[in-house]
Design a protein around this motif. Structure first.
Motif, PDB file in Angstrom:
ATOM      1  N   ILE A 121       0.887  -1.260  -0.036  1.00  0.00           N
ATOM      2  CA  ILE A 121       0.010  -0.036  -0.064  1.00  0.00           C
ATOM      3  C   ILE A 121       0.841   1.369  -0.116  1.00  0.00           C
ATOM      4  CG2 ILE A 121      -1.815   1.286   1.308  1.00  0.00           C
ATOM      5  CD1 ILE A 121      -2.526  -1.541   2.576  1.00  0.00           C
ATOM      6  N   ALA A 122       0.619   2.015  -0.829  1.00  0.00           N
ATOM      7  CA  ALA A 122       1.216   3.551  -0.716  1.00  0.00           C
ATOM      8  C   ALA A 122       0.133   4.426  -1.293  1.00  0.00           C
ATOM      9  CB  ALA A 122       2.376   3.208  -1.862  1.00  0.00           C
ATOM     10  N   ASN A 123      -0.546   5.124  -0.222  1.00  0.00           N
ATOM     11  CA  ASN A 123      -1.531   6.069  -0.436  1.00  0.00           C
ATOM     12  C   ASN A 123      -0.986   7.619  -0.369  1.00  0.00           C
ATOM     13  OD1 ASN A 123      -3.453   3.974  -1.143  1.00  0.00           O
ATOM     14  ND2 ASN A 123      -4.053   3.659   1.260  1.00  0.00           N
ATOM     15  N   MET A 124      -1.631   8.242  -1.066  1.00  0.00           N
ATOM     16  CA  MET A 124      -1.373   9.691  -1.253  1.00  0.00           C
ATOM     17  C   MET A 124       0.166  10.206  -0.800  1.00  0.00           C
ATOM     18  SD  MET A 124      -4.277  10.335  -1.718  1.00  0.00           S
ATOM     19  CE  MET A 124      -4.373  12.152  -1.810  1.00  0.00           C
ATOM     20  N   MET A 125       1.217   9.597  -1.632  1.00  0.00           N
ATOM     21  CA  MET A 125       2.484   9.949  -1.252  1.00  0.00           C
ATOM     22  C   MET A 125       3.385   9.767  -2.470  1.00  0.00           C
ATOM     23  SD  MET A 125       4.474   6.692  -1.227  1.00  0.00           S
ATOM     24  CE  MET A 125       5.613   6.561  -0.283  1.00  0.00           C
ATOM     25  N   LEU A 126       2.973   8.936  -3.419  1.00  0.00           N
ATOM     26  CA  LEU A 126       3.800   8.702  -4.639  1.00  0.00           C
ATOM     27  C   LEU A 126       4.326   9.895  -5.464  1.00  0.00           C
ATOM     28  CD1 LEU A 126       2.191   5.459  -6.335  1.00  0.00           C
ATOM     29  CD2 LEU A 126       4.425   5.583  -5.019  1.00  0.00           C
ATOM     30  N   TYR A 127       3.207  10.917  -5.229  1.00  0.00           N
ATOM     31  CA  TYR A 127       3.712  12.316  -5.832  1.00  0.00           C
ATOM     32  C   TYR A 127       4.798  12.933  -5.153  1.00  0.00           C
ATOM     33  CZ  TYR A 127      -0.209  13.380  -2.592  1.00  0.00           C
ATOM     34  OH  TYR A 127      -0.885  13.257  -1.547  1.00  0.00           O
ATOM     35  N   HIS A 128       5.255  12.336  -4.026  1.00  0.00           N
ATOM     36  CA  HIS A 128       6.288  13.260  -3.084  1.00  0.00           C
ATOM     37  C   HIS A 128       7.613  12.416  -3.557  1.00  0.00           C
ATOM     38  CE1 HIS A 128       3.768  15.743  -0.916  1.00  0.00           C
ATOM     39  NE2 HIS A 128       3.378  14.756   0.056  1.00  0.00           N
ATOM     40  N   VAL A 129       7.567  11.320  -4.344  1.00  0.00           N
ATOM     41  CA  VAL A 129       8.744  10.547  -4.421  1.00  0.00           C
ATOM     42  C   VAL A 129       9.766  10.988  -5.501  1.00  0.00           C
ATOM     43  CG1 VAL A 129       9.720   8.219  -5.056  1.00  0.00           C
ATOM     44  CG2 VAL A 129       7.343   8.226  -3.701  1.00  0.00           C
ATOM     45  N   PRO A 130      11.015  11.149  -5.055  1.00  0.00           N
ATOM     46  CA  PRO A 130      11.779  12.147  -6.303  1.00  0.00           C
ATOM     47  C   PRO A 130      12.204  11.083  -7.342  1.00  0.00           C
ATOM     48  CG  PRO A 130      12.666  12.274  -3.804  1.00  0.00           C
ATOM     49  CD  PRO A 130      11.629  11.253  -3.658  1.00  0.00           C
ATOM     50  N   ASP A 131      12.275   9.888  -6.943  1.00  0.00           N
ATOM     51  CA  ASP A 131      12.539   8.808  -8.236  1.00  0.00           C
ATOM     52  C   ASP A 131      11.535   7.751  -8.212  1.00  0.00           C
ATOM     53  OD1 ASP A 131      13.500   7.051 -10.182  1.00  0.00           O
ATOM     54  OD2 ASP A 131      15.544   7.052  -9.433  1.00  0.00           O
ATOM     55  N   LEU A 132      10.447   8.182  -9.020  1.00  0.00           N
ATOM     56  CA  LEU A 132       9.149   7.380  -8.900  1.00  0.00           C
ATOM     57  C   LEU A 132       9.674   5.932  -9.690  1.00  0.00           C
ATOM     58  CD1 LEU A 132       6.445   7.071  -8.291  1.00  0.00           C
ATOM     59  CD2 LEU A 132       5.753   8.187 -10.371  1.00  0.00           C
ATOM     60  N   ARG A 133      10.297   5.809 -10.704  1.00  0.00           N
ATOM     61  CA  ARG A 133      10.534   4.742 -11.429  1.00  0.00           C
ATOM     62  C   ARG A 133      11.493   3.926 -10.377  1.00  0.00           C
ATOM     63  NH1 ARG A 133      15.080   2.325 -13.356  1.00  0.00           N
ATOM     64  NH2 ARG A 133      14.806   0.874 -15.419  1.00  0.00           N
ATOM     65  N   LYS A 134      12.343   4.226  -9.537  1.00  0.00           N
ATOM     66  CA  LYS A 134      13.064   3.455  -8.819  1.00  0.00           C
ATOM     67  C   LYS A 134      12.021   2.736  -7.949  1.00  0.00           C
ATOM     68  CE  LYS A 134      17.117   3.226  -5.882  1.00  0.00           C
ATOM     69  NZ  LYS A 134      18.230   4.112  -5.318  1.00  0.00           N
ATOM     70  N   ALA A 135      11.192   3.674  -7.325  1.00  0.00           N
ATOM     71  CA  ALA A 135      10.005   3.334  -6.258  1.00  0.00           C
ATOM     72  C   ALA A 135       9.167   2.132  -6.829  1.00  0.00           C
ATOM     73  CB  ALA A 135       9.519   4.508  -5.724  1.00  0.00           C
ATOM     74  N   LEU A 136       8.882   2.428  -7.879  1.00  0.00           N
ATOM     75  CA  LEU A 136       7.723   1.523  -8.527  1.00  0.00           C
ATOM     76  C   LEU A 136       8.486   0.152  -8.786  1.00  0.00           C
ATOM     77  CD1 LEU A 136       5.473   3.577 -10.554  1.00  0.00           C
ATOM     78  CD2 LEU A 136       4.843   2.844  -8.485  1.00  0.00           C
ATOM     79  N   LEU A 137       9.719   0.134  -9.321  1.00  0.00           N
ATOM     80  CA  LEU A 137      10.486  -0.944  -9.422  1.00  0.00           C
ATOM     81  C   LEU A 137      10.585  -1.774  -8.041  1.00  0.00           C
ATOM     82  CD1 LEU A 137      13.377  -0.136 -11.822  1.00  0.00           C
ATOM     83  CD2 LEU A 137      11.605  -1.818 -12.408  1.00  0.00           C
ATOM     84  N   GLU A 138      10.860  -1.167  -6.931  1.00  0.00           N
ATOM     85  CA  GLU A 138      10.948  -1.711  -5.798  1.00  0.00           C
ATOM     86  C   GLU A 138       9.717  -2.299  -5.190  1.00  0.00           C
ATOM     87  OE1 GLU A 138      13.865  -1.759  -2.898  1.00  0.00           O
ATOM     88  OE2 GLU A 138      14.078  -2.631  -5.025  1.00  0.00           O
ATOM     89  N   VAL A 139       8.528  -1.793  -5.509  1.00  0.00           N
ATOM     90  CA  VAL A 139       7.371  -2.316  -5.129  1.00  0.00           C
ATOM     91  C   VAL A 139       6.970  -3.453  -5.883  1.00  0.00           C
ATOM     92  CG1 VAL A 139       4.837  -1.943  -5.170  1.00  0.00           C
ATOM     93  CG2 VAL A 139       6.509  -0.087  -4.223  1.00  0.00           C
ATOM     94  N   ALA A 140       7.228  -3.443  -7.224  1.00  0.00           N
ATOM     95  CA  ALA A 140       6.970  -4.685  -8.225  1.00  0.00           C
ATOM     96  C   ALA A 140       7.648  -5.891  -7.617  1.00  0.00           C
ATOM     97  CB  ALA A 140       7.331  -4.371  -9.483  1.00  0.00           C
ATOM     98  N   ARG A 141       9.031  -5.586  -6.992  1.00  0.00           N
ATOM     99  CA  ARG A 141       9.995  -6.750  -6.866  1.00  0.00           C
ATOM    100  C   ARG A 141       9.710  -7.234  -5.621  1.00  0.00           C
ATOM    101  NH1 ARG A 141      13.923  -6.979  -2.841  1.00  0.00           N
ATOM    102  NH2 ARG A 141      13.725  -4.706  -2.505  1.00  0.00           N
TER     103      ARG A 141
END
Length: 264
Positions: A121-141
């Protein structure tokens, strides 16, 4: 705003729960949909038995109030946030639940093995993340093959856009990083095979302009609103009231449910 400055400003505004509490309060007090966004989000979750759940950017954890006990004893929940202050807050609230644990985690560097969680779960926070690509790769992993990723956000036709447009009309600066209902599906689609969007219908009807000003200044480190402009800002929004003394503001919120990691 560059990534380094953005990360610093976000960290600063979430050191304590004060700013978040202000934002939660205005929605609680003035929303026309009395179900509440947090209650609606919880209804979208599919929390089966034996689930291992990770929440990233949990904030003050208020969404779990009166619900955390509904998680089965054979399931576990990790409440995590980038801010140590937020982690301490949720630990204070929920430390008596044996199946709940607490960690400081940066979504860009999740300290767990591949396929560790049934639900992330990552609610109301992804728009704060500096490197969204890296974050979503980590979530998928860290998500299991049949797992689900829940990510709530706002739309481009709601309160944030309304505030930005008023600020710009009056030569007051405003800038918010974007992960919205409009572009979020495409962004998530790069990392997940299936992305479903669900919409929450709501609006704000504000009668006390000071509450709105406090809300705007609670995002001051992101919007770059100067304290010296507070009186002018009050006047601007006071003039937005209708004949009944109400400032009507659209809200556009919703949730993405993503599953199945895609080839990257």
């Amino acid at each position: 705003m560059n990534n380094m400055n953005n990360a610093g400003s976000v960290a600063k505004q979430y050191e304590k729960t004060d700013n978040l509490d202000i934002r939660i309060a205005i929605h609680s007090k003035y929303s026309t949909n009395k179900q509440g966004f947090g209650n609606w989000i919880y209804e979208q979750y599919e929390l089966g038995n034996g689930c291992r759940i990770l929440e990233l950017g949990c904030g003050s954890g208020d969404m779990w109030k009166e619900k955390i006990g509904l998680i089965g004893k054979d399931s576990s929940l990790i409440l995590s946030d980038f801010s140590e202050g937020m982690v301490e807050e949720v630990r204070r609230k929920y430390q008596n639940y044996s199946n709940v644990s607490f960690e400081r985690i940066n979504i860009e560097e999740i300290p767990y093995e591949d396929a560790s969680f049934d639900i992330v779960i990552a609610n109301m926070m992804l728009y704060h993340v500096p490197d969204l690509r890296k974050a979503l790769l980590e979530v998928a992993r860290v998500l299991k093959t049949e797992g689900k990723f829940y990510s709530a956000t706002y739309g481009e036709n709601g309160i944030h856009t309304y505030i930005q447009s008023v600020l710009q009309e009056n030569n007051l600066k405003g800038d918010v990083n974007i992960f919205t209902l409009q572009n979020g599906g495409a962004l998530l689609g790069r990392y997940f095979n299936r992305v479903v969007r669900r919409n929450y219908i709501d609006s704000l009807e504000i009668t006390d302009t000071n509450d709105l000003i406090r809300y705007i200044y609670s995002m001051g480190s992101i919007l770059d609103i100067k304290e010296k402009n507070r009186d002018r800002l009050y006047e601007v929004f006071e003039n937005k009231k209708d004949e009944n003394g109400i400032i009507k503001i659209p809200k556009e919120y919703g949730l993405f449910i993503s599953s199945g990691t895609s080839d990257r």
